[in-house]
Write an enzyme that holds these catalytic residues in place. Structure first.
Site, PDB file in Angstrom:
ATOM      1  N   CYS A 166     -15.060   8.917  -3.400  1.00 47.44           N
ATOM      2  CA  CYS A 166     -15.002   7.514  -3.825  1.00 47.44           C
ATOM      3  C   CYS A 166     -16.377   6.872  -3.977  1.00 47.44           C
ATOM      4  CB  CYS A 166     -14.164   6.708  -2.843  1.00 47.44           C
ATOM      5  SG  CYS A 166     -12.473   7.317  -2.665  1.00 47.44           S
ATOM      6  N   HIS A 217     -15.986  -0.458  -3.383  1.00 50.46           N
ATOM      7  CA  HIS A 217     -14.977   0.533  -3.737  1.00 50.46           C
ATOM      8  C   HIS A 217     -13.619  -0.026  -3.355  1.00 50.46           C
ATOM      9  CE1 HIS A 217     -12.368   3.909  -3.764  1.00 50.46           C
ATOM     10  NE2 HIS A 217     -12.322   3.999  -2.440  1.00 50.46           N
ATOM     11  N   ASN A 232      -6.456   2.582  -5.880  1.00 51.49           N
ATOM     12  CA  ASN A 232      -7.721   3.242  -5.569  1.00 51.49           C
ATOM     13  C   ASN A 232      -7.963   4.325  -6.620  1.00 51.49           C
ATOM     14  OD1 ASN A 232      -9.752   4.905  -4.514  1.00 51.49           O
ATOM     15  ND2 ASN A 232      -9.053   4.694  -2.399  1.00 51.49           N
TER      16      ASN A 232
END
Length: 332
Positions: A114, A256, A286
């Protein structure tokens, strides 16, 4: 040699929407209320079966190049942050280079989960500072939906597909990347991982598939949550301290897009209002390395980010990886 400038940003998400109600209709033991309360996600985008990571990256790249006023033939280097490349070999960046018809540009992937987009910015920063390249495309792109066990409600509710991009150069005008910072903790990488597909489990077998080794696993989610919050805060502090700035100087935090409760914890610790956190998690989920890049582009395009704004982009991902970038926005 000038400072590191952002010439353009771009993003793309596939048109197919998968809502929490859709997941419930698929037989998953969950509800919209449960998912929203635990994560902040209401829906996510899912790529069609014939769409690969480089296809999403291509669309985001075209938008970034258009904003920059450049063509793909102006690029010297292409960096793609991803954990879901089209193929193990060639890299997603190589496929993207071919889609863009940019044979003059070198290309490679960065694997930092990520945190991939910020790791890509950090790599690009070094090349620009030492003068090896003049114009670099950095992309975060993922098809996370292909990594999921759709019967595991602890993980499949979180993820989506998409891509975000930025075109960078060294110069004296325009939005400036003040600094980037990256870190890893390989010893604790097992807490969030996709164990199959590498040399530990090849060749892929029926046994490895049956064991779920080729889907994303999250171990000790509560512990990972606490670790992530700590590293998010550390990354923000590091970027601000490095540049002699304070939390009060930041106009926007664009992290993020992991979990809304994480953002709330970070905001409370830093004593800043949640209104300063730019959130796309609710509509996209996500998207690993792409989520920060997509949110950044949307904040630029919808006018949320204005001239003079200080923007902090903290990230955290499996591996473990974390870091941040600090940007001072200005008209080109």
């Amino acid at each position: 040699m000038g400072n590191i400038r952002i010439l353009g940003t771009g993003s793309y998400v596939p048109p197919k929407v998968l809502t929490n109600f859709d997941l419930q209709a698929m037989g998953l033991d969950t509800t919209d209320e449960w998912i929203v309360k635990r994560t902040g996600v209401s829906e996510r985008r899912i790529a069609d079966p014939d769409v690969a990571t480089s296809d999403l990256a291509y669309q985001a790249s075209l938008r970034a190049l258009e904003m920059a006023g450049l063509t793909a033939q102006d690029l010297d280097l292409i960096i793609v942050g991803t954990i879901t490349p089209d193929t193990c070999c060639p890299s997603a960046a190589n496929w993207l280079q071919a889609h863009l018809d940019a044979p003059q540009a070198a290309s490679f992937d960065v694997t930092a989960a990520c945190s991939g987009f910020i790791f890509g910015l950090n790599v690009a920063e070094q090349y620009l500072k030492n003068g090896v390249y003049r114009t670099i495309l950095v992309v975060g792109a993922e098809v996370m939906s292909r990594t999921l066990n759709w019967k595991d409600r602890s993980t499949c509710i979180l993820w989506g597909d998409g891509a975000g991009a930025a075109v960078l150069t060294a110069g004296d005008a325009g939005p400036e990347i003040l600094s980037t910072h990256i870190h890893t903790d390989g010893a604790n990488g097992r807490d969030l991982l996709m164990p199959g597909g590498g040399s530990k489990t090849t060749p892929i077998s029926h046994e490895s598939v049956d064991k779920g080794l080729h889907t994303l696993n999250m171990i000790e989610a509560n512990a990972s949550f606490r670790v992530a919050v700590r590293h998010f805060i550390e990354s923000i502090r590091e970027a601000l301290d490095f540049n002699g700035l304070r939390v009060e100087d930041v106009s926007w935090f664009i992290p993020h897009q992991a979990n809304l409760r994480m953002f709330q914890s970070i905001a409370k610790f830093l004593d800043v209002p949640m209104e300063q956190f730019y959130v796309t998690l609710n509509k996209y989920g996500n998207i690993s390395s792409a989520s920060c890049a997509i949110a950044f582009d949307e904040a630029v395009r919808d006018g949320s980010i204005r001239d003079g704004d200080l923007v902090c982009l903290p990230v955290f991902g499996g591996g473990l990886t974390w870091g941040s970038a600090l940007v001072r926005w200005a008209s080109v």
